[in-house]
Design a protein around this motif. Structure first.
Motif, mmCIF file in Angstrom:
data_model
loop_
_atom_site.group_PDB
_atom_site.id
_atom_site.type_symbol
_atom_site.label_atom_id
_atom_site.label_comp_id
_atom_site.label_asym_id
_atom_site.label_seq_id
_atom_site.Cartn_x
_atom_site.Cartn_y
_atom_site.Cartn_z
ATOM 1 N N VAL A 1 -3.388 5.533 -0.516
ATOM 2 C CA VAL A 1 -4.057 6.053 0.677
ATOM 3 C C VAL A 1 -4.679 7.407 0.375
ATOM 4 N N ARG A 2 -3.926 8.264 -0.326
ATOM 5 C CA ARG A 2 -4.442 9.597 -0.660
ATOM 6 C C ARG A 2 -5.686 9.508 -1.528
ATOM 7 N N ASN A 3 -5.672 8.641 -2.546
ATOM 8 C CA ASN A 3 -6.828 8.509 -3.425
ATOM 9 C C ASN A 3 -8.040 7.959 -2.677
ATOM 10 N N THR A 4 -7.810 7.030 -1.773
ATOM 11 C CA THR A 4 -8.910 6.473 -0.991
ATOM 12 C C THR A 4 -9.506 7.529 -0.079
ATOM 13 N N ILE B 1 0.860 -1.180 0.000
ATOM 14 C CA ILE B 1 0.000 0.000 0.000
ATOM 15 C C ILE B 1 0.895 1.228 0.000
ATOM 16 N N THR B 2 0.738 2.056 -1.035
ATOM 17 C CA THR B 2 1.574 3.242 -1.164
ATOM 18 C C THR B 2 0.818 4.455 -0.640
ATOM 19 N N ARG B 3 1.518 5.558 -0.505
ATOM 20 C CA ARG B 3 0.879 6.777 0.003
ATOM 21 C C ARG B 3 -0.108 7.341 -1.013
ATOM 22 N N PHE B 4 0.115 7.065 -2.301
ATOM 23 C CA PHE B 4 -0.810 7.542 -3.324
ATOM 24 C C PHE B 4 -2.136 6.792 -3.249
#
Length: 108
Positions: free
Chosen positions: A38-41, A33-36
């Protein structure tokens, strides 16, 4: 036997390897799980929350909503009546239509 494998250059594969397609199935490997992601979610969840709030709160109060469509209905009915009247109306006739035959004889 192990010595011959090492000398001949056979590659050893670990039994922990996921067989077949890696990201689907019973013994799948999970994507990191990348930070991108997480950000999109988080963005998607915030948008859903905004939509839920807009749907819960009406824009107009009940008193404002009661008479809000009357003006629109009046305008629509006037436009409908004018359109029906225009359908029944015969096309306009001009003087040029009546005297068009006279210009054929004119010579210069």
């Amino acid at each position: 036997m192990w010595l011959t494998r090492v000398l001949l250059g056979h590659k050893f594969y670990s039994r922990k390897r996921t067989p077949g397609l890696q990201f689907i199935g019973k013994h799948r490997r999970f994507r990191p799980i990348t930070r991108f992601m997480v950000r999109n979610t988080v963005r998607r969840l915030e948008l859903e929350e905004q939509n839920r709030q807009h749907l819960q709160k009406s824009f107009l109060t009940e008193m404002e909503e009661k008479g809000s469509a009357t003006l629109r209905k009046i305008v629509q009915s006037k436009n409908f009546i004018e359109a029906r009247r225009a359908e029944k109306m015969k096309p306009h006739k001009y003087l040029e239509d009546y005297y068009k035959h006279l210009e054929k004889t004119r010579t210069w």
